[in-house]
Design a protein around this motif. Sequence first.
Motif, PDB file in Angstrom:
ATOM      1  N   GLU A   8       0.859  -1.191   0.000  1.00 15.25           N
ATOM      2  CA  GLU A   8       0.000   0.000   0.000  1.00 15.25           C
ATOM      3  C   GLU A   8       0.887   1.230   0.000  1.00 15.25           C
ATOM      4  O   GLU A   8       1.785   1.353   0.823  1.00 15.25           O
ATOM      5  CB  GLU A   8      -0.883  -0.048   1.271  1.00 15.25           C
ATOM      6  CG  GLU A   8      -1.678   1.205   1.545  1.00 15.25           C
ATOM      7  CD  GLU A   8      -2.703   1.504   0.462  1.00 15.25           C
ATOM      8  OE1 GLU A   8      -3.703   0.788   0.372  1.00 15.25           O
ATOM      9  OE2 GLU A   8      -2.485   2.479  -0.289  1.00 15.25           O
ATOM     10  N   ASP A   9       0.643   2.131  -0.938  1.00 13.72           N
ATOM     11  CA  ASP A   9       1.499   3.314  -1.007  1.00 13.72           C
ATOM     12  C   ASP A   9       0.977   4.484  -0.176  1.00 13.72           C
ATOM     13  O   ASP A   9       1.711   5.393   0.149  1.00 13.72           O
ATOM     14  CB  ASP A   9       1.697   3.751  -2.466  1.00 13.72           C
ATOM     15  CG  ASP A   9       0.373   4.123  -3.130  1.00 13.72           C
ATOM     16  OD1 ASP A   9      -0.611   3.395  -2.907  1.00 13.72           O
ATOM     17  OD2 ASP A   9       0.332   5.126  -3.856  1.00 13.72           O
ATOM     18  N   ASP A  52      -2.850  -3.389  -2.678  1.00  8.75           N
ATOM     19  CA  ASP A  52      -3.539  -2.200  -3.187  1.00  8.75           C
ATOM     20  C   ASP A  52      -3.336  -2.168  -4.695  1.00  8.75           C
ATOM     21  O   ASP A  52      -2.258  -2.480  -5.185  1.00  8.75           O
ATOM     22  CB  ASP A  52      -2.915  -0.962  -2.528  1.00  8.75           C
ATOM     23  CG  ASP A  52      -3.393   0.334  -3.172  1.00  8.75           C
ATOM     24  OD1 ASP A  52      -4.580   0.408  -3.530  1.00  8.75           O
ATOM     25  OD2 ASP A  52      -2.568   1.262  -3.311  1.00  8.75           O
ATOM     26  N   GLY A  54      -3.824   0.530  -6.668  1.00  6.30           N
ATOM     27  CA  GLY A  54      -3.341   1.816  -7.156  1.00  6.30           C
ATOM     28  C   GLY A  54      -1.950   2.101  -6.629  1.00  6.30           C
ATOM     29  O   GLY A  54      -1.770   2.876  -5.708  1.00  6.30           O
ATOM     30  N   LYS A 101     -12.433  -0.331  -1.435  1.00 12.23           N
ATOM     31  CA  LYS A 101     -12.129   0.754  -0.496  1.00 12.23           C
ATOM     32  C   LYS A 101     -13.264   1.765  -0.461  1.00 12.23           C
ATOM     33  O   LYS A 101     -13.854   2.037  -1.502  1.00 12.23           O
ATOM     34  CB  LYS A 101     -10.858   1.474  -0.940  1.00 12.23           C
ATOM     35  CG  LYS A 101      -9.601   0.681  -0.726  1.00 12.23           C
ATOM     36  CD  LYS A 101      -8.423   1.515  -1.213  1.00 12.23           C
ATOM     37  CE  LYS A 101      -7.114   0.834  -0.941  1.00 12.23           C
ATOM     38  NZ  LYS A 101      -5.970   1.648  -1.376  1.00 12.23           N
TER      39      LYS A 101
HETATM   40 CA    CA Z   1      -2.777   3.495  -3.609  1.00  9.09          CA
END
Ligand code: CA
Length: 234
Positions: A8-9, A52, A54, A101
Amino acid sequence: MASVLVVEDDQFVRSALIRHLTDASHTVRSVGTALEALREVAHVRFDVVILDLGLPDLDGSEALKMLRGITDVPVIVATARDDESEIVRLLNAGADDYLTKPFSVEHLSARMAAVLRRARPVAGEVPPSTVLRVGGLAIDPLRREAELDGVRLDLTRREFDLLAFLAGRPGVVVARRDLLAEVWQQSYGDDQTIDVHLSWLRRKLGETAAKPRYLHTLRGVGVKLEPPRAETSP
Ligand code: CA
């Protein structure tokens, strides 16, 4: 308790996830990019990966594909895209489950528990080990080992599940949608996923669709596993 890799960024989402998972006494490692995730899974054996979609470096489905190329670890994808066709595509690409999400901790815990239960059944919940034998095949569902003519088969998790499911009902034609439901635990998906896994499994059994021995595909109907017909020796 499980070892979890969080990919997850978003720093905020990431620390919240780490906190919740640690509170639930899981062991957590976290990374912010797909490439770091690939490096991690290549070296460490995790029980589950929360991915994640993205990420800054690779498109989520691309990351999933690469992950699947090196590991069988259960993957839960977390997506902001509440798009059914996209989700189906991801499930077919090897995701074990997904979360849209924003999701709650309870939701995440439930999904994780389900994925973990599937990946490694809890002792006591599983029936005593019974080796399934079909011709020269011996499949031990409890130890997750399969042999063909005494030689150990190197199968992926999905290939093993597929083989064990079919070996549990030798000679019975199983419809593709039943395979999807039982082996993939999906109520929808396309036949291609099954066909791809079947062809991999077939190759490992040393046979071809044109000259099947154990695995028989009945076009438009389904698949069955049965002992090979008596072969005329050369
Ligand atoms: Ca993300």
